[in-house]
Motif scaffolding. Structure first.
Motif, PDB file in Angstrom:
ATOM      1  N   UNK A 214       0.784  -1.062  -0.122  1.00 39.81           N
ATOM      2  CA  UNK A 214      -0.067   0.160  -0.162  1.00 39.81           C
ATOM      3  C   UNK A 214       1.085   1.448  -0.398  1.00 39.81           C
ATOM      4  N   UNK A 215       1.242   0.969   0.563  1.00 47.29           N
ATOM      5  CA  UNK A 215       2.963   2.208   0.805  1.00 47.29           C
ATOM      6  C   UNK A 215       3.361   2.647  -0.181  1.00 47.29           C
ATOM      7  N   UNK A 216       3.995   1.137  -0.957  1.00 46.68           N
ATOM      8  CA  UNK A 216       4.595   1.574  -2.305  1.00 46.68           C
ATOM      9  C   UNK A 216       3.471   2.308  -3.419  1.00 46.68           C
ATOM     10  N   UNK A 217       2.883   1.952  -3.513  1.00 41.97           N
ATOM     11  CA  UNK A 217       1.714   1.956  -4.824  1.00 41.97           C
ATOM     12  C   UNK A 217       1.039   3.482  -4.795  1.00 41.97           C
ATOM     13  N   UNK A 249       5.839   0.366   8.680  1.00 38.97           N
ATOM     14  CA  UNK A 249       5.635   0.941   8.252  1.00 38.97           C
ATOM     15  C   UNK A 249       6.869   1.775   8.433  1.00 38.97           C
ATOM     16  N   UNK A 250       7.218   2.516   9.012  1.00 41.29           N
ATOM     17  CA  UNK A 250       8.520   3.670   8.122  1.00 41.29           C
ATOM     18  C   UNK A 250       9.612   3.147   7.915  1.00 41.29           C
ATOM     19  N   UNK A 251      10.020   1.472   7.386  1.00 44.64           N
ATOM     20  CA  UNK A 251      10.918   0.751   6.788  1.00 44.64           C
ATOM     21  C   UNK A 251      11.154   0.756   5.546  1.00 44.64           C
ATOM     22  N   UNK A 252       9.393   1.028   4.637  1.00 41.21           N
ATOM     23  CA  UNK A 252       9.001   1.354   3.057  1.00 41.21           C
ATOM     24  C   UNK A 252      10.135   3.528   2.985  1.00 41.21           C
ATOM     25  N   UNK A 253      10.852   2.366   2.107  1.00 43.11           N
ATOM     26  CA  UNK A 253      11.512   3.547   1.304  1.00 43.11           C
ATOM     27  C   UNK A 253      10.872   4.357   0.433  1.00 43.11           C
ATOM     28  N   UNK A 254      10.680   5.216   0.456  1.00 43.18           N
ATOM     29  CA  UNK A 254       9.996   6.190  -0.926  1.00 43.18           C
ATOM     30  C   UNK A 254      10.475   6.855  -1.450  1.00 43.18           C
ATOM     31  N   UNK A 255      10.677   7.554  -3.036  1.00 44.87           N
ATOM     32  CA  UNK A 255      11.027   8.621  -3.351  1.00 44.87           C
ATOM     33  C   UNK A 255      10.334  10.049  -2.707  1.00 44.87           C
ATOM     34  N   UNK A 256       9.544  10.233  -2.540  1.00 44.96           N
ATOM     35  CA  UNK A 256       9.198  11.544  -2.302  1.00 44.96           C
ATOM     36  C   UNK A 256       7.780  11.986  -0.799  1.00 44.96           C
ATOM     37  N   UNK A 257       7.948  13.011  -0.532  1.00 43.30           N
ATOM     38  CA  UNK A 257       6.826  12.718   1.121  1.00 43.30           C
ATOM     39  C   UNK A 257       5.596  11.662   0.366  1.00 43.30           C
ATOM     40  N   UNK A 258       5.288  11.691   2.094  1.00 40.53           N
ATOM     41  CA  UNK A 258       4.551  10.492   2.163  1.00 40.53           C
ATOM     42  C   UNK A 258       3.109  10.894   2.952  1.00 40.53           C
TER      43      UNK A 258
END
Length: 319
Positions: A214-217, A249-258
């Motif tokens: 979910x976080x990635x998408x 939740x915080x372990x997922x790295x994302x390229x922009x502000x979440x």
């Protein structure tokens, strides 16, 4: 005819929800069968769950549960009763371990003796893979169980390889026919794409993959929200559980502000609140590694919701 139904009526696990469904179904027809002396025995691995049972369910449990030690002793002493034991096959052995289980109304009884003392016993079992563990096979054989009741055809096919089995599905109460009550959530979910998941928090349910996917998408989508309704695992504190969830939740790295678009619900919710979440969701997601039936998924299906789940298991029967 005397029949005693032994189950985990007071817990929050799938076995408990299934047992209450069967109990409500039995209650609805029992008046047509006055020759049946029907009683229940409730056991629990976690005494804390007593506070999580809805009042209407407690009333139904009290209606059929043995109210005193004398009533229970007389029922068992007179013999000639049949027994349904609805739980995993190893629970009777686990309850022999001191201080691991709790018996409702502080009654004194031995689960293994109740099963063995019956004229005929029937084991109601849901299992998550296509092979029963060896200890399950040994337990069922040890009690000379007449028939194993399976809630899905997938389970029946697995069990029938070894034991005589009958298919009787779990009882599903359709959310679309019941009242719902709006929840006061930390995020307004109106006009958002809502992904809903309802289950106990165990590794088999694969929550880690759900949260990460979910976080990635949707990490940067303010119009999407993931709502997880679960319960804190046994012997885990609320503080520790919430801390572990935040780490996930915080372990997922994302390229922009979440966005802050995940809601975790761990407190007790009544049926009307749960119905509201089913009605509000656009997608029900439960990517378990295995399911014997999956009542939450079946309830979502009965409400006409889109469903994301694993392609094998008992839930495939009705999807």
């Amino acid at each position: 005819m005397k029949l005693v139904y032994c189950a985990q009526f007071h817990e929050t696990c799938g076995y408990s929800h299934a047992a209450m469904g069967y109990l409500r179904a039995i209650d609805s027809v029992l008046s047509d069968h006055p020759q049946v002396n029907f009683k229940i025995l409730s056991l629990s691995f976690d005494v804390r769950t007593l506070s999580s049972v809805p009042p209407e369910d407690l009333d139904l449990i009290e209606k059929y549960h043995f109210s005193s030690q004398g009533e229970l002793d007389n029922f068992l002493k007179e013999g000639e009763y049949n027994c349904i034991w609805h739980m995993t096959s190893v629970v009777p052995d686990l309850f022999e371990i001191k201080n691991i289980g709790h018996l409702y109304n502080n009654l004194s009884w031995n689960l293994r003796s109740v099963i063995k003392g019956s004229l005929e016993n029937y084991h109601l079992l849901a299992w998550e893979t296509d092979e029963l563990p060896q200890e399950y096979k040994e337990a069922i054989s040890r009690y000379n169980t007449k028939e194993v009741i399976a809630p899905s055809k997938w389970n029946k096919d697995t069990i029938s390889k070894i034991f005589k089995s009958k298919f009787i599905p779990h009882v599903i109460e359709g959310q679309h026919t019941e009242k719902n009550k709006q929840l006061d959530l930390p995020i307004n979910i109106k006009d958002k794409f809502v992904v809903f998941c309802l289950s106990e928090w165990v590794r088999r349910k694969n929550f880690n993959s759900l949260v990460k996917a979910f976080i990635c998408e949707f990490h940067d989508k303010e119009d999407a929200v993931l709502v997880i309704k679960t319960s804190i695992p046994k012997r885990v504190s609320q503080e520790s559980f919430i801390s572990s969830f935040k780490q996930l939740r915080d372990s997922v790295r994302v390229p922009s502000q979440r966005e802050n678009n995940i809601i975790l619900l761990i407190d007790y919710l009544d049926k009307e609140n749960i119905n509201y979440l089913y009605e509000a969701c656009d997608l029900f997601a439960l990517p378990s590694y295995g399911e014997g039936f999956s009542i939450p998924t079946a309830q979502a299906a009965s409400a006409g919701k889109n469903i994301l789940c694993s392609p094998v298991g008992g839930h495939v029967d009705y999807l």
